[in-house]
Design a protein around this motif. Structure first.
Motif, short mmCIF file in Angstrom:
data_model
loop_
_atom_site.label_atom_id
_atom_site.label_comp_id
_atom_site.label_asym_id
_atom_site.label_seq_id
_atom_site.Cartn_x
_atom_site.Cartn_y
_atom_site.Cartn_z
N VAL A 250 -50.54 42.27 -66.70
CA VAL A 250 -49.72 42.31 -67.92
C VAL A 250 -49.80 40.98 -68.66
N TRP B 73 -42.20 45.78 -65.03
CA TRP B 73 -42.18 46.41 -66.35
C TRP B 73 -40.95 46.05 -67.21
N VAL C 273 -41.64 43.39 -69.85
CA VAL C 273 -42.78 43.51 -70.75
C VAL C 273 -42.35 43.40 -72.21
N LEU D 288 -53.93 48.45 -71.40
CA LEU D 288 -53.15 48.98 -70.27
C LEU D 288 -53.41 50.46 -70.07
#
Ligand SMILES: [Fe+2]
Ligand SMILES: [Fe+2]
Lengths: 312, 298
Positions: free
Chosen positions: B147, B211, B214, B245
């Motif tokens: 990420v 997550w 993000v 992604l």
């Protein structure tokens, strides 16, 4: 047949030529080499720990980068050396098992703790320095892949040594507290560094055969003397005192005399009772075991990819 | 007692980078670049922007070095150290730039070691313990790296055209490094997702774990908005991030996480100096020696 092969082997070694992986070699030679190179590889890998201990706390970003790059180099040295053992039919996973189960040794020097940041410099100066003295003759050792790995490793070790010495010089020009840190580190690492050359010649069991096979080229005591003679002027230039009241120049011998090494301590540490012996092995074992699921995943994935290619 | 000539060959020779097995990247990518603050630009904002980008790299580098001597295999020890070194190199250039633009005499070390927690401007993603500590494992480290490097690469690709020639040069160098980091993380994502049942489960959990942090990466900050043509609006990096992604997750047959974002603290996030509890401990360890010997030189 074997007698003829052995004569050819002896001739190649005697003529200072190289034995290569496909050449015939005596079993004892192969076993001795695997053991010696594996111990050397283990030392590189275990040797990452005492210095890695200071990466998170390095007091400047430049020193952090230098230290991280150095520890990374040691991992690289371990990789070259494990690769050299594989040319002799050994297997890295098996050697690592032997290391973490205490069935193969590594250099005892790494069983001492790093207690202040100057230890990082002193390890570079004395420990990498002693390693260079030990290892430079191995650049001409009779087994080709080992000799070639050593040439590359020695170049990098000599850079580590200069970096370590430069850190100590900088600290000695700093504050009083920094100078005390350097002297404290020298006091703790000097004798263990001398022990890195192994037991005195009279007690060293492997030396004679290894010298004949040109795996080893100088005795432990010769190398130790060479190291002392090289290091004393460097200590003077640095302004530190080496912790040995008997250390002095002997004009008759053309060498420095030095005091008796504490061989009881040496054998204690070799025997697994050093200040960090258990910790170092446990750390390596934990890293290896904790990473097992990752290595299994990578192997399973690679296997599946090969199958897929075979089908396509 | 005779010694081989090889000895001399080793002890002489220049003390340059080529002696390192894997390089240190100490060469200066800014040689010859105009270092003046661009016209009509707020030095305070530009300095703060440099700090944001610097702190992201510095803190993630610090986290990655925790793997040193602990990686699942030796090759990975080398690779993670490499990535940490690249990020540390980016941080050093950006901190130096932040200090010189600020003009208060703070150098890279003053900024790294003598600022307190609330003065750090990094996104919260980089400060989390994602392993080898108890907060995560190798999969979490990889998920975060995927990420982070995908996001930073998208930002740096634009930043390489910044109106500030210094930032442009730093970004141009960083792009090559980040492309490698992203590729490394993507490869491992595929391996873990397609390896064993166990590794797949851990990879899915790892993505879920990181997550929530993000969205923060793409939220524009007033400092970024005040520097048009110099700073990159992170929102504009989102489409590239989503594309990459999607490609990786599809190839790995992994579900896209649906975990909601982590809330700010009193309306503030990492960019404003409001962090997770993890950062204080990280800084305590990183800074203690530098702080305990004032006046020392290293
Ligand atoms: Fe080494
Ligand atoms: Fe070394």
């Amino acid at each position: 047949m074997d007698a003829e092969l052995e004569r050819e082997f002896d001739r190649v070694v005697g003529a200072e030529q190289r034995i290569e992986p496909r050449d015939w070699m005596p079993d004892g030679y192969r076993k001795t080499l695997i053991r010696q190179i594996a111990q050397h590889a283990h030392s590189e890998i275990i040797g990452m720990q005492p210095e890695a201990n200071w990466i998170s706390r390095a007091p400047s970003l430049r020193r952090k980068a230098i230290l991280l790059a150095k520890v990374q180099d040691e991992a690289g040295h371990g990789l070259y050396l494990y690769a050299a053992t594989e040319t002799l039919g050994a297997d890295r996973e098996d050697l690592t098992r032997k290391l973490v189960e205490g069935r193969q040794k590594y250099s005892s020097i790494f069983n001492y703790p790093t207690l202040n940041f100057a230890d990082v410099g002193v390890i570079g100066w004395l420990v990498d320095g002693a390693a260079i003295v030990n290892q430079v003759p191995l650049c001409r050792t009779s087994y080709g892949p080992y000799a070639r790995a050593m040439i590359r490793i020695c170049k990098e070790e000599s850079f580590h040594q200069r970096q370590g010495y430069e850190l100590l010089m900088t600290m000695m020009r700093g504050t009083e507290a920094q100078r005390r840190m350097v002297q404290d580190a020298v006091d703790r690492w000097w004798w263990p560094s001398l022990m890195m050359f192994g037991p005195p010649d009279a007690e060293s069991s492997n030396t004679a055969q290894s010298m004949a096979w040109r795996i080893k080229r100088h005795t432990n005591d010769e190398l130790r003397q060479k190291f002392v003679d090289m290091t004393v002027p460097q200590a003077d230039a640095l302004g530190v005192t080496l912790p040995d009241p008997e250390l002095r120049w002997n004009a008759d011998r053309g060498h420095h005399d030095f005091g008796e090494i504490d061989w009881t301590e040496f054998w204690q540490v070799v025997g697994g009772n050093g200040p960090c012996s258990r910790q170092r092995i446990e750390h390596r074992r934990a890293a290896h075991d904790d990473g097992a699921w990752v290595r299994e995943a990578a192997a399973a994935y690679a296997h599946r990819q090969t199958d897929r290619e075979a089908i396509a | 007692m005779s010694f081989d000539n090889a000895y001399d060959a080793i002890t002489d020779g220049a003390g340059d980078d080529q002696h390192w097995a894997f390089g240190t990247g100490f060469d200066d990518p800014l040689a010859g670049v105009d270092r003046a603050v661009p016209a009509d630009t707020s030095a305070v904002d530009l300095s703060t922007y440099c700090l944001m980008l610097a702190d992201d790299a510095l803190i993630l580098s610090q986290r990655l070095t925790e793997w040193c001597s602990r990686a699942p295999e030796l090759e990975e020890d080398v690779a993670l150290a490499n990535i940490a070194l690249d990020l540390l190199g980016q941080a050093r250039l950006l901190l130096t730039r932040a200090g010189e633009v600020e003009g208060a005499g703070r150098d890279e070390d003053t900024l790294a070691y003598l600022r307190d927690e609330h003065e750090f401007r990094n996104v919260r993603l980089v400060e989390l313990d994602c392993g080898p500590g108890p907060g995560g494992d190798f999969a979490t480290t990889i998920a975060r790296l995927l990420v982070f490097s995908t996001w930073r690469l998208a930002v740096f690709t634009q930043l390489a055209h910044s109106a500030d020639p210094v930032l442009a040069a730093i970004a141009a160098k960083g792009v090559k490094e980040l492309a490698y980091h992203r590729d490394h993380a993507a490869q491992w994502t595929l391996r873990l997702a397609g390896g064993t049942d166990h590794s797949r489960t851990r990879m899915i959990a790892a993505l879920d774990q990181i997550w929530p942090l993000v969205d923060e990466l793409f939220t524009p900050h007033p400092v970024e908005q005040s520097l048009p043509a110099i700073a990159v609006d992170p929102a504009t990096a989102r489409p590239e991030f989503d594309d990459v992604l999607d490609t990786v997750l599809t190839a790995a047959t992994l579900p896209r996480p649906t975990v909601p974002p982590m809330s700010p603290v009193a309306g503030r996030t990492g960019r404003d100096g409001a962090h997770t509890e993890a950062l204080g401990y990280l800084l305590a360890e990183m800074q203690h020696l530098a702080r305990s010997l004032p006046g020392a030189t290293w």
